[in-house]
Design a protein around this motif. Structure first.
Motif, mmCIF file in Angstrom:
data_model
loop_
_atom_site.group_PDB
_atom_site.id
_atom_site.type_symbol
_atom_site.label_atom_id
_atom_site.label_comp_id
_atom_site.label_asym_id
_atom_site.label_seq_id
_atom_site.Cartn_x
_atom_site.Cartn_y
_atom_site.Cartn_z
ATOM 1 N N GLY A 129 0.853 -1.355 0.021
ATOM 2 C CA GLY A 129 0.061 -0.197 -0.052
ATOM 3 C C GLY A 129 1.018 1.182 -0.067
ATOM 4 N N LEU A 130 1.968 1.247 0.717
ATOM 5 C CA LEU A 130 2.790 2.447 0.824
ATOM 6 C C LEU A 130 3.379 2.348 -0.685
ATOM 7 C CD1 LEU A 130 4.242 4.520 2.143
ATOM 8 C CD2 LEU A 130 6.012 2.577 3.270
ATOM 9 N N SER A 131 3.883 1.615 -1.241
ATOM 10 C CA SER A 131 4.357 1.509 -2.576
ATOM 11 C C SER A 131 3.652 2.237 -3.531
ATOM 12 C CB SER A 131 4.816 0.140 -3.201
ATOM 13 O OG SER A 131 5.932 -0.239 -2.460
ATOM 14 N N ARG A 132 2.111 1.963 -3.461
ATOM 15 C CA ARG A 132 1.121 2.234 -4.390
ATOM 16 C C ARG A 132 1.156 3.859 -4.129
ATOM 17 N NH1 ARG A 132 -3.178 3.773 -2.754
ATOM 18 N NH2 ARG A 132 -3.369 2.640 -0.770
ATOM 19 N N GLU A 133 1.229 4.317 -2.748
ATOM 20 C CA GLU A 133 1.036 5.651 -2.410
ATOM 21 C C GLU A 133 2.222 6.283 -3.123
ATOM 22 O OE1 GLU A 133 -1.006 7.949 -1.336
ATOM 23 O OE2 GLU A 133 -2.796 6.621 -0.992
ATOM 24 N N LEU A 134 3.423 5.864 -3.030
ATOM 25 C CA LEU A 134 4.704 6.449 -3.521
ATOM 26 C C LEU A 134 4.772 6.503 -5.030
ATOM 27 C CD1 LEU A 134 7.387 4.666 -1.151
ATOM 28 C CD2 LEU A 134 6.188 6.926 -0.914
ATOM 29 N N GLU A 135 4.019 5.699 -5.799
ATOM 30 C CA GLU A 135 3.565 5.626 -7.025
ATOM 31 C C GLU A 135 2.854 7.049 -7.367
ATOM 32 O OE1 GLU A 135 4.227 3.057 -10.084
ATOM 33 O OE2 GLU A 135 3.933 5.232 -10.889
ATOM 34 N N GLU A 136 1.859 7.114 -6.388
ATOM 35 C CA GLU A 136 0.796 8.420 -6.938
ATOM 36 C C GLU A 136 1.449 9.593 -6.692
ATOM 37 O OE1 GLU A 136 -2.985 5.623 -5.393
ATOM 38 O OE2 GLU A 136 -2.464 7.479 -4.487
ATOM 39 N N GLU A 137 2.421 9.759 -5.451
ATOM 40 C CA GLU A 137 2.887 11.018 -5.170
ATOM 41 C C GLU A 137 4.287 11.219 -5.592
ATOM 42 O OE1 GLU A 137 0.448 10.733 -0.774
ATOM 43 O OE2 GLU A 137 2.305 11.154 -0.615
ATOM 44 N N LYS B 236 0.937 11.584 -10.345
ATOM 45 C CA LYS B 236 -0.142 11.968 -10.811
ATOM 46 C C LYS B 236 -0.505 13.158 -9.549
ATOM 47 C CE LYS B 236 -3.902 9.049 -9.040
ATOM 48 N NZ LYS B 236 -3.798 9.567 -7.659
ATOM 49 N N ASP B 237 -0.201 12.888 -8.582
ATOM 50 C CA ASP B 237 -0.481 13.855 -7.392
ATOM 51 C C ASP B 237 0.098 15.148 -7.445
ATOM 52 O OD1 ASP B 237 -2.253 11.889 -6.530
ATOM 53 O OD2 ASP B 237 -1.072 11.286 -4.809
ATOM 54 N N HIS B 238 0.853 15.227 -8.491
ATOM 55 C CA HIS B 238 1.908 16.737 -8.300
ATOM 56 C C HIS B 238 1.085 18.012 -8.770
ATOM 57 C CE1 HIS B 238 4.960 19.687 -8.534
ATOM 58 N NE2 HIS B 238 4.713 19.863 -9.641
ATOM 59 N N GLY B 239 0.989 18.800 -7.928
ATOM 60 C CA GLY B 239 0.191 19.984 -7.869
ATOM 61 C C GLY B 239 -1.246 20.002 -7.321
ATOM 62 N N LEU B 240 -1.475 18.666 -6.872
ATOM 63 C CA LEU B 240 -2.796 18.550 -6.303
ATOM 64 C C LEU B 240 -2.404 18.112 -4.675
ATOM 65 C CD1 LEU B 240 -4.148 16.616 -9.560
ATOM 66 C CD2 LEU B 240 -4.673 18.809 -8.691
ATOM 67 N N GLU B 241 -2.379 16.875 -4.630
ATOM 68 C CA GLU B 241 -2.081 16.248 -3.155
ATOM 69 C C GLU B 241 -0.573 16.668 -2.463
ATOM 70 O OE1 GLU B 241 -3.532 12.337 -1.849
ATOM 71 O OE2 GLU B 241 -5.211 12.447 -2.958
ATOM 72 N N VAL B 242 -0.098 16.803 -3.441
ATOM 73 C CA VAL B 242 1.416 17.121 -3.023
ATOM 74 C C VAL B 242 1.784 18.357 -3.968
ATOM 75 C CG1 VAL B 242 3.874 16.201 -3.272
ATOM 76 C CG2 VAL B 242 2.078 14.557 -2.780
ATOM 77 N N LEU B 243 2.213 19.346 -3.350
ATOM 78 C CA LEU B 243 2.585 20.762 -3.705
ATOM 79 C C LEU B 243 4.116 20.850 -4.155
ATOM 80 C CD1 LEU B 243 0.543 23.235 -1.614
ATOM 81 C CD2 LEU B 243 -0.033 21.928 -3.734
ATOM 82 N N GLY B 244 4.946 19.910 -3.574
ATOM 83 C CA GLY B 244 6.379 19.712 -4.150
ATOM 84 C C GLY B 244 7.016 18.981 -2.913
ATOM 85 N N MET B 245 8.199 18.486 -3.259
ATOM 86 C CA MET B 245 9.289 17.839 -2.382
ATOM 87 C C MET B 245 10.177 18.749 -1.853
ATOM 88 S SD MET B 245 7.817 14.582 -2.849
ATOM 89 C CE MET B 245 8.970 13.763 -1.533
ATOM 90 N N VAL B 246 10.517 18.563 -0.502
ATOM 91 C CA VAL B 246 11.511 19.480 -0.123
ATOM 92 C C VAL B 246 12.642 18.722 0.424
ATOM 93 C CG1 VAL B 246 9.889 21.486 0.035
ATOM 94 C CG2 VAL B 246 10.116 19.790 1.926
ATOM 95 N N ARG B 247 13.886 19.211 0.535
ATOM 96 C CA ARG B 247 14.895 18.664 1.163
ATOM 97 C C ARG B 247 14.980 19.451 2.844
ATOM 98 N NH1 ARG B 247 20.236 17.357 -2.532
ATOM 99 N NH2 ARG B 247 18.997 16.648 -4.336
ATOM 100 N N VAL B 248 15.320 18.408 3.651
ATOM 101 C CA VAL B 248 15.634 19.166 5.093
ATOM 102 C C VAL B 248 16.558 19.718 5.333
ATOM 103 C CG1 VAL B 248 15.242 18.697 7.348
ATOM 104 C CG2 VAL B 248 13.807 17.415 5.785
ATOM 105 N N PRO B 249 16.913 21.152 5.531
ATOM 106 C CA PRO B 249 18.127 21.567 5.931
ATOM 107 C C PRO B 249 18.522 21.166 7.290
ATOM 108 C CG PRO B 249 16.518 23.275 6.321
ATOM 109 C CD PRO B 249 15.817 22.065 5.754
ATOM 110 N N LEU B 250 19.654 20.251 7.228
ATOM 111 C CA LEU B 250 20.075 19.507 8.398
ATOM 112 C C LEU B 250 21.136 20.451 9.222
ATOM 113 C CD1 LEU B 250 20.385 16.036 7.209
ATOM 114 C CD2 LEU B 250 18.513 17.044 8.421
ATOM 115 N N TYR B 251 21.763 21.302 8.817
ATOM 116 C CA TYR B 251 22.862 22.304 9.032
ATOM 117 C C TYR B 251 22.319 23.523 10.060
ATOM 118 C CZ TYR B 251 21.280 24.103 4.745
ATOM 119 O OH TYR B 251 20.413 24.460 3.601
ATOM 120 N N PHE B 252 23.010 24.439 10.520
ATOM 121 C CA PHE B 252 22.942 25.368 11.295
ATOM 122 C C PHE B 252 23.116 26.714 10.399
ATOM 123 C CE2 PHE B 252 22.561 22.144 14.089
ATOM 124 C CZ PHE B 252 21.565 22.415 14.881
ATOM 125 N N PHE B 253 22.423 27.772 10.522
ATOM 126 C CA PHE B 253 22.861 28.950 9.863
ATOM 127 C C PHE B 253 22.699 30.139 10.884
ATOM 128 C CE2 PHE B 253 24.244 30.926 6.068
ATOM 129 C CZ PHE B 253 24.896 29.814 5.348
#
Ligand code: APR
Ligand code: MG
Ligand code: MG
Length: 189
Positions: free
Chosen positions: A68-76, A126-143
């Protein structure tokens, strides 16, 4: 977060189940050509304006947690990534949503595979721009002035996504315990 074993979670009648995954990789890339970023961790901006992990509701009458997770990943994400039972990290009752159990997974990839996921997420998913607005990378450093991880943690997150992120960063050794304490302290200011 009220944690339980995956087996106990699966034995509960009448509960719904959702699965999400943290995709991550090591990297040598440097921010501004100077600062080691060390790791890539992917999250997403959801339709509701909250940050979360890719994944979603699974229907156990038709699929396993992992399929089920793989199916969701295919969509998102536009890529049918295989997630195995060994990638399972934790299961817990979702805060705020009654009778929902969320299962959290983490999968380590190569930097090139992560880049393929990011590309597919805006082209074929298929979910791009709908359920998912974009992937983001997490900044793991300090600024300067709380920038980087503290500023990222000040965003709003769905469900237990923020605590899932923090515990995964610690248990996979992506950020030291000391830095995590500093980040959460600065984030709450
Ligand atoms: N931790 C805990 N709960 C979470 C997390 C998380 N990291 N991420 C999401 N949830 C909750 C959400 O609140 C949601 O109710 O799990 C549920 C399902 O997750 P989604 O990824 O939102 O589900 P998905 O199947 O991708 O989307 C289908 O879900 O939120 C609804 O109406 C929305 O149409 C959408 C539907
Ligand atoms: Mg979905
Ligand atoms: Mg989802």
């Amino acid at each position: 977060m009220s944690q339980m074993s995956k087996e106990d979670a699966l034995s509960l009648p009448r509960h719904r189940h959702a699965c999400h995954v943290m995709l991550y990789a090591d990297t040598d890339s440097k921010l501004f050509g100077r600062y080691q970023t060390k790791h890539i961790v992917l999250m997403q901006m959801r339709f509701d304006g909250l940050l979360g992990f890719p994944g979603g509701l699974v229907d156990l009458s038709k699929e396993t947690l992992e399929s089920g997770l793989s199916r969701e990943l295919e969509e998102e994400l536009g890529v049918a990534l295989l997630v195995s039972p060994e990638d399972h990290v934790s299961s817990s009752l979702a805060p705020a949503v009654p009778n929902l159990i969320t299962h959290f997974y983490a999968k380590k990839m190569n930097e090139s595979e992560i880049k393929e996921v990011e590309k597919a997420a805006v082209t074929v998913a298929k979910d791009h721009g709908l359920e998912v607005l974009g992937m983001v990378r997490v900044p793991l450093y300090f600024f300067k002035r709380g920038g980087g991880l503290p500023a990222f943690l000040s965003n709003s997150f769905i469900g237990s996504a923020r605590s899932q992120l923090l515990s995964a960063l610690q248990s996979f050794g992506l950020v030291s315990q000391q830095e995590l304490a500093k980040a959460t302290q600065q984030a709450n200011q």
